[in-house]
Design a protein around this motif. Structure first.
Motif, PDB file in Angstrom:
ATOM      1  N   UNK A   1       6.125 -31.369 -12.559  1.00 27.80           N
ATOM      2  CA  UNK A   1       5.931 -30.793 -11.221  1.00 27.80           C
ATOM      3  C   UNK A   1       4.462 -30.401 -11.057  1.00 27.80           C
ATOM      4  N   UNK A   2       3.855 -30.805  -9.954  1.00 22.04           N
ATOM      5  CA  UNK A   2       2.443 -30.467  -9.732  1.00 22.04           C
ATOM      6  C   UNK A   2       2.289 -29.515  -8.550  1.00 22.04           C
ATOM      7  N   UNK A   3       1.369 -28.567  -8.708  1.00 24.65           N
ATOM      8  CA  UNK A   3       1.154 -27.510  -7.728  1.00 24.65           C
ATOM      9  C   UNK A   3      -0.244 -27.619  -7.119  1.00 24.65           C
ATOM     10  N   UNK A   4      -0.355 -27.149  -5.886  1.00 24.68           N
ATOM     11  CA  UNK A   4      -1.645 -26.863  -5.278  1.00 24.68           C
ATOM     12  C   UNK A   4      -1.653 -25.390  -4.889  1.00 24.68           C
ATOM     13  N   UNK A   5      -2.795 -24.747  -5.043  1.00 22.09           N
ATOM     14  CA  UNK A   5      -2.980 -23.383  -4.546  1.00 22.09           C
ATOM     15  C   UNK A   5      -4.086 -23.438  -3.498  1.00 22.09           C
ATOM     16  N   UNK A   6      -3.800 -22.915  -2.317  1.00 24.57           N
ATOM     17  CA  UNK A   6      -4.754 -22.953  -1.207  1.00 24.57           C
ATOM     18  C   UNK A   6      -5.089 -21.520  -0.805  1.00 24.57           C
ATOM     19  N   UNK A   7      -6.381 -21.208  -0.742  1.00 22.62           N
ATOM     20  CA  UNK A   7      -6.793 -19.864  -0.366  1.00 22.62           C
ATOM     21  C   UNK A   7      -8.125 -19.931   0.381  1.00 22.62           C
ATOM     22  N   UNK A  32     -10.286 -24.048  -2.139  1.00 19.32           N
ATOM     23  CA  UNK A  32     -10.845 -22.868  -1.483  1.00 19.32           C
ATOM     24  C   UNK A  32     -12.068 -23.268  -0.665  1.00 19.32           C
ATOM     25  N   UNK A  33     -12.640 -22.316   0.063  1.00 15.11           N
ATOM     26  CA  UNK A  33     -13.824 -22.581   0.864  1.00 15.11           C
ATOM     27  C   UNK A  33     -15.048 -22.785  -0.034  1.00 15.11           C
ATOM     28  N   UNK A  34     -16.031 -23.483   0.475  1.00 15.25           N
ATOM     29  CA  UNK A  34     -17.208 -23.832  -0.324  1.00 15.25           C
ATOM     30  C   UNK A  34     -17.902 -22.592  -0.890  1.00 15.25           C
ATOM     31  N   UNK A  35     -17.943 -21.497  -0.131  1.00 11.40           N
ATOM     32  CA  UNK A  35     -18.675 -20.314  -0.597  1.00 11.40           C
ATOM     33  C   UNK A  35     -18.013 -19.619  -1.788  1.00 11.40           C
ATOM     34  N   UNK A  36     -16.729 -19.929  -2.028  1.00 14.58           N
ATOM     35  CA  UNK A  36     -16.046 -19.347  -3.179  1.00 14.58           C
ATOM     36  C   UNK A  36     -15.808 -20.374  -4.293  1.00 14.58           C
ATOM     37  N   UNK A  41     -12.491 -25.235  -9.026  1.00  9.99           N
ATOM     38  CA  UNK A  41     -11.850 -25.375  -7.717  1.00  9.99           C
ATOM     39  C   UNK A  41     -12.304 -26.639  -6.989  1.00  9.99           C
ATOM     40  N   UNK A  42     -11.580 -26.941  -5.913  1.00 11.50           N
ATOM     41  CA  UNK A  42     -11.900 -28.074  -5.040  1.00 11.50           C
ATOM     42  C   UNK A  42     -12.176 -27.515  -3.650  1.00 11.50           C
ATOM     43  N   UNK A  43     -13.205 -28.020  -3.011  1.00  9.07           N
ATOM     44  CA  UNK A  43     -13.637 -27.473  -1.721  1.00  9.07           C
ATOM     45  C   UNK A  43     -12.750 -27.988  -0.582  1.00  9.07           C
ATOM     46  N   UNK A  44     -12.354 -27.065   0.285  1.00 10.10           N
ATOM     47  CA  UNK A  44     -11.697 -27.420   1.543  1.00 10.10           C
ATOM     48  C   UNK A  44     -12.802 -27.830   2.510  1.00 10.10           C
ATOM     49  N   UNK A  45     -12.867 -29.112   2.847  1.00 10.38           N
ATOM     50  CA  UNK A  45     -14.027 -29.623   3.588  1.00 10.38           C
ATOM     51  C   UNK A  45     -13.711 -29.999   5.032  1.00 10.38           C
ATOM     52  N   UNK A  49      -5.771 -26.849   9.107  1.00  7.77           N
ATOM     53  CA  UNK A  49      -4.562 -27.622   9.422  1.00  7.77           C
ATOM     54  C   UNK A  49      -4.755 -29.110   9.116  1.00  7.77           C
ATOM     55  N   UNK A  50      -5.967 -29.634   9.328  1.00  9.57           N
ATOM     56  CA  UNK A  50      -6.239 -31.028   8.984  1.00  9.57           C
ATOM     57  C   UNK A  50      -6.212 -31.215   7.472  1.00  9.57           C
ATOM     58  N   UNK A  51      -6.773 -30.256   6.757  1.00 13.07           N
ATOM     59  CA  UNK A  51      -6.781 -30.321   5.301  1.00 13.07           C
ATOM     60  C   UNK A  51      -5.361 -30.310   4.742  1.00 13.07           C
TER      61      UNK A  51
END
Length: 337
Positions: A1-7, A32-36, A41-45, A49-51
């Motif tokens: 099982x694979x998870x994503x965590x979005x913040x 997460x957002x680029x500034x964090x 982590x992987x950047x939400x770019x 809602x599109x992401x």
């Protein structure tokens, strides 16, 4: 099982890293957002809602560390069906509450919420009636027993009986080693019935449902270039002769020289299953137990394919059908019990 965590926040990102450490062996990506962002982590770019749309069906569980309102607005247009939607969790930045928001049963969100709450020391928030009343839903039972459900509508109807403390009878061909509530019985009068079998059934009552165990292995050999249509026709004929539902197929099994045989893999895709490959050295060790063909031995180095491949990829059980030829296709059918 694979998870994503979005913040979206610094605190949420720190909590996401804690979750990843606590869950250990579970595959987990943090967004997460680029500034964090950093190397973990992987950047939400893009817009949230599109992401979410770009990852929605890439993970089994998606954990959001943010407000429930933001999550609902972000996922609403991607929700399709409880049989395909991922499990959605929402957690606060302190890890105090882990909410099972979507696909609690089939998507695994209820189980995931309990797991995470236990690891992080929080409170799982479960609202499905069967769970809060110490009962069991039909789809949960199907998940526990690794079964397909014949009809989601009928499953809902039977679950409603269970939740309302009506008696439901189980008629099963497999062993059930999980605790069931008192109103699910093995014999006697009942308002609904759960059939657990890989047999073909004709269910036409709204309070009856079939759970189909994945316990059939198809051993297969064929000539090079055999079409997927020919293979599926042969399998359909073989299963009909045994009164077996094709949704019970666990996997195909074939020899390593067929690992690039397009027809076999396309047929597997047709049945929504996988192909397991068996090496010839493994087959040689047990082929004396089966009827062998010298023609096949000269061609590929072993004298039997479909039977030893099925047996070697099984953990237990027996043959329902020994090797049978269907115009250049040989099949065997193994049932795990």
């Amino acid at each position: 099982m694979n998870w994503a965590v979005v913040t979206l926040t610094k605190g949420g990102t720190q909590q996401a890293k804690k979750v990843k450490r606590l869950l250990g062996d579970i595959s987990l990506d943090i967004y997460t957002l680029e500034k964090w962002a950093d190397e973990e982590t992987i950047v939400i770019n893009k817009k949230l809602d599109e992401f979410i749309g770009s990852i929605f069906y890439s993970y089994d569980i998606i954990l959001f560390i943010m407000s429930t309102g933001i999550v609902v607005r972000s996922i609403i247009k991607y929700i399709v069906d409880k049989t395909t939607d991922p499990g959605i969790l929402v957690m606060d930045e302190k890890g105090q509450f882990i909410i099972s928001l979507l696909s609690g049963h089939l998507g695994g969100a209820n189980k995931a919420a309990k797991l995470l709450a236990d690891k992080i020391g929080g409170q799982p928030v479960i609202t499905t009636a069967s769970d809060v009343n110490g009962l069991i839903a039909v789809d949960t039972l199907a998940e526990e027993l690794e079964c397909c459900i014949s009809s989601m509508d009928n499953a809902k109807n039977v679950t409603a009986l269970i939740v309302n403390n009506e008696r439901v009878r189980i008629e099963s061909d497999i062993n059930i080693d999980i605790k069931l509530p008192d109103n699910i019985v093995i014999e006697g009068e009942a308002k609904g019935t759960i059939y657990i079998t890989n047999k073909l059934l004709n269910i036409n009552h709204m309070y009856q449902v079939q759970l189909i165990p994945k316990n059939i292995i198809i051993g297969i050999g064929c000539r090079a270039g055999t079409s997927s249509e020919a293979i599926t026709n042969a399998i359909d004929e073989a299963l009909r002769s045994l009164n077996i539902d094709c949704r019970s197929i666990l996997h195909f099994a074939t020899v390593d020289v067929k690992q690039n045989e397009t027809g076999i893999f396309e047929a597997a895709k047709h049945y929504k299953t996988i192909v397991k490959i068996v090496g010839r050295e493994e087959i040689k060790a047990i082929e004396h137990e089966f009827q062998c063909s010298e023609f096949v031995r000269k061609a590929i180095g072993v004298g039997a394919v479909c039977e030893p491949c099925a047996e070697l990829t099984a953990t237990r059980g027996h043959f329902l059908m020994r090797k049978k030829s269907y115009g250049g296709i040989t099949l065997s059918i193994w049932e795990e019990v």
